[in-house]
Enzyme design. Structure first.
Site, PDB file in Angstrom:
ATOM      1  N   GLU A   1       0.991  -0.817   0.172  1.00 17.85           N
ATOM      2  CA  GLU A   1       0.230   0.223  -0.036  1.00 17.85           C
ATOM      3  C   GLU A   1       0.527   1.321   0.171  1.00 17.85           C
ATOM      4  O   GLU A   1       1.327   1.474   0.981  1.00 17.85           O
ATOM      5  CB  GLU A   1      -0.591  -0.327   0.881  1.00 17.85           C
TER       6      GLU A   1
ATOM      7  N   TYR B   1     -11.579  -4.295   3.242  1.00 15.07           N
ATOM      8  CA  TYR B   1     -11.006  -3.361   3.959  1.00 15.07           C
ATOM      9  C   TYR B   1     -11.311  -2.848   5.639  1.00 15.07           C
ATOM     10  O   TYR B   1     -12.237  -1.960   5.300  1.00 15.07           O
ATOM     11  CB  TYR B   1      -9.620  -1.989   3.838  1.00 15.07           C
TER      12      TYR B   1
ATOM     13  N   ASP C   1      -5.397   9.423   9.365  1.00 13.42           N
ATOM     14  CA  ASP C   1      -3.690   9.584   9.833  1.00 13.42           C
ATOM     15  C   ASP C   1      -4.531  10.171  11.375  1.00 13.42           C
ATOM     16  O   ASP C   1      -3.878  11.176  11.299  1.00 13.42           O
ATOM     17  CB  ASP C   1      -3.131   9.978   8.701  1.00 13.42           C
TER      18      ASP C   1
END
Lengths: 281, 399
Positions: A47, A173, A58
């Site tokens: 990734e 995911y 994040d």
């Protein structure tokens, strides 16, 4: 079915290691070295994160990686150009681009698709593009045989999970904990029940990410999924060696290799994957 | 035009929900709770009563007689949002969302703030309703606005300095969103402007439209007709949407002032519509100030409430269809207008509001005497005295 799904499902029972690195952190040469190192450690899929000024999914570790990469002038277009360099140096495993939506919009969807095709990129993950907003991009990805990977979270409703599980591509995911990316000691309390729901919703491989940093965590979730994503735990090792990476890259990369293989016990079970990947590419 | 956003949260092509998957359920839950609350006469009555008894609404309209005469043109009227509790329009929205949070059973509020005005409004309503409150504020802003930090703390809020990114409002918003993602199960995110993912732009507008609704009725009572033109300032754009929205279908010219900073031609401005491009920021497709690769650029304005790199998606839409005219006003123009209002009317406006005032003065001059122009005076300027003092000193040196 995309070639990414194909690749991830051909071996039943393989636990796929999906590492994340930020492109250009702290420079493209290190990113290439890391990609090869991670392949050696048994990574199934790489990734490749694109640095963004405002990475709202994040945590601090990847935020700082973004800043370092941006300082070096990294962009989405430049990051994609690194991929053929990695291939030249021997990278065989599939590569996924992880980018925030604004970067993709500014490059342009068509431009992105052309480059993805040219550079043999396998998948795309846009953390701030939920399923409802993804129709146009999904169609373009299908037309270009690029897997658009969807995220699902413990808070995803059963109705949405059903649709996302059916319409997604590549792998599903699963976000293991609420919150941003980053190392954590514990998963969401309902994570195993969540993973069971996810499994029931899809025929795609299921990978778990956000907060994974140890072999123990991987073992906990292994019976419920086909792969695990490790991001911040790798990026942190890069950050720790920022100085050595500049002065003695070889040594720093060797150190990172040793640390990661100890933490995640990777080199042992992953060795087979690489050989197979090599045969298939 | 007044029926937007659509079911997907779009104003034309703008708006939407560009957020991590984890937040989707929270947005759905919020949308449902909002729809129910807005349709519940009891909730709306409580909201109206709180505006009246706690914030002092309705705020008056003041005829700026001396200023009108000085400018020579249309008659100038001021909608006095500066007379609200806490000194600005921000409290209208904080009351609405605070009451909604309480109704949803969420005991914890989280908010972002730039200069601190929205943080103060949120801390205020949290104290009033007995909720806990965390305010994210860029580290640079914490240093620049230490009085507002102290004010929030006095009100019982926890102020969290944000060290990520450029350490200002956009980063405080990122951090508040990150915090919300992690605590989504028991926390209400109280956004301060008509920005963010759907349903925030709609919700904040609907809690701010009281400005326009009141103005419309007050003007009809006062003059027997509507004003010919209205001006308001726009950063994210909550006071301006609140003012404009009830007038969208009327024959009233609408003007919004963006922060031109040191000039659109320099790198120091927050003129999002004039200089930005379409993109996604904080969950919404809109115009934003960014570089050619899509990295968001830190904007500049003398007014801390206007230096936001994006703009509410409804503004992007109203600009694209030409219903509202957006012009940029420089620091200098805003300061000059602010001095005039002080000297001719005895009112010290916030630097943000001074942008709306400066644009109105430009327009008023070109309008006939029998016309009237209404300005949304969104806040009072006490918080800016120090900045104004410094800016005027520098100005003297320049001349």
């Amino acid at each position: 079915m995309s070639r990414l799904t194909d690749y991830m499902t051909k071996d039943k029972g393989t636990m796929h290691f999906v590492p994340f690195v930020t492109a250009g952190d702290p420079n493209p040469e290190v990113t290439i070295d890391l990609a090869l190192l991670l392949q050696e450690l048994g990574a199934s899929v790489l990734e490749l994160g694109i640095p963004f000024s405002d990475p709202l999914a994040d945590g601090p570790v990847i935020q700082r990686a973004s800043l370092r990469a941006l300082k070096g002038g990294m962009t989405l277009a430049k990051a994609m150009e690194i991929v053929p360099e990695m291939r030249k140096r021997g990278l065989k495993i599939p590569v996924i681009i992880f980018t925030y939506y604004n970067l993709l919009l500014q490059l342009g969807q068509n431009q992105f698709m052309e480059k993805a095709k040219e550079y043999e990129i396998d998948g795309l993950l846009v953390p701030d593009l939920p399923f409802e907003e993804s129709e146009a991009l999904r169609a373009a990805c299908r037309a270009n045989e690029l897997a658009l990977i969807s995220l699902v979270a413990p808070t995803t409703s059963p109705q949405r999970l059903e649709v996302i599980g059916r319409e997604s591509d590549g792998f599903l995911y699963c976000v293991s904990s609420l919150g941003v990316t980053g190392v954590r000691k514990t998963f969401h309390p309902n994570v195993l029940a969540f993973l069971e729901r996810v499994r029931a919703s899809t025929t795609l491989p299921v990978a778990v990410g956000f907060g994974i940093s140890s072999h123990e965590q991987v073992q906990e979730i292994a019976p419920y999924c086909d792969g695990f994503v490790v991001g911040s735990a790798i990026v942190r090792e890069i950050e720790k060696r920022e100085v050595t990476l500049a002065s003695n890259r070889e040594k720093a990369i060797a150190d990172i290799k040793e640390t990661l293989s100890q933490k995640l016990l990777l080199n042992i079970e992953g060795a087979d994957n690489v050989e197979e990947a090599a045969q298939n590419n | 035009m007044i029926n937007l956003p659509d079911a997907r949260g779009r104003f034309g092509e703008f708006g939407g929900k560009f957020v991590p998957e984890t937040l989707m359920y929270a947005l759905e839950e919020l949308e449902e709770a909002l729809t129910q609350a807005m349709a519940d006469p009891e909730f709306m009555a409580l909201y109206q009563a709180t505006l009246q008894d706690y914030s002092g609404r309705p705020t008056p309209i003041t005829h700026a007689r001396r200023l009108s005469e000085k400018v020579g043109g249309a008659s100038i009227y001021l909608k006095r949002e500066d007379l609200n509790h806490t000194g600005a329009h921000k409290i209208n929205n904080a009351i609405g969302q605070g009451l909604l949070a309480k109704r949803m059973g969420k005991e914890k509020l989280v908010a972002e703030t730039g200069a601190g005005q929205h943080g103060v409004a949120t801390a205020t309503i949290a104290a009033y309703l007995g909720l806990s409150c965390k305010v994210f504020m860029g580290k640079k802003d914490v240093e620049r606005q230490s009085l507002n930090v102290f004010r929030m703390q006095l009100l019982g809020a926890e102020v969290i300095p944000v060290e990520s990114g450029s350490q200002t409002l956009k980063d405080a918003t990122n951090e508040a969103l990150r915090y919300w993602v992690e605590h989504v199960e028991d926390t209400f995110y109280l956004i301060g402007s008509v920005v963010g993912p759907h349903p925030y732009p709609k919700m904040v507008r609907d809690f701010q439209r009281v400005i326009g609704d009141e103005s419309r009725q007050q003007f009809l009572d006062l003059k027997g007709k509507l004003p010919n033109a209205i001006t308001a300032c726009v950063g994210g754009g909550s006071n301006s949407i609140g003012m404009f929205y009830p007038f969208l279908d009327d024959d009233v010219a609408l003007y919004a002032a963006e922060a031109g900073g040191q000039g659109e031609e320099t790198a120091y401005h927050a003129a999002t519509l004039a200089k930005g491009r379409k993109g996604v920021i904080h969950g919404s497709l809109t115009y934003l100030i960014q570089d050619e690769n899509g990295q968001i650029i830190e904007p500049y304005s003398i007014s801390a409430g206007l230096d936001y790199p994006g703009i509410g998606p409804e503004h992007a839409y109203l600009s694209s269809v030409g219903r509202v005219h957006y012009e940029s006003i420089t620091d200098r123009e805003a300061l000059a207008a602010l001095e005039l209002l002080c000297q001719y009317e005895g009112i010290l406006p916030a630097l943000e509001s001074a942008h709306a005032l400066a644009l109105a003065l430009k327009e008023a001059k070109t309008m006939p005497k029998e016309h009237s122009i209404l300005i949304c005076l969104s806040g009072r300027g006490d918080k800016d005295v120090h900045t104004i003092q410094n800016a005027l000193k520098v100005g003297e040196k320049d001349e």
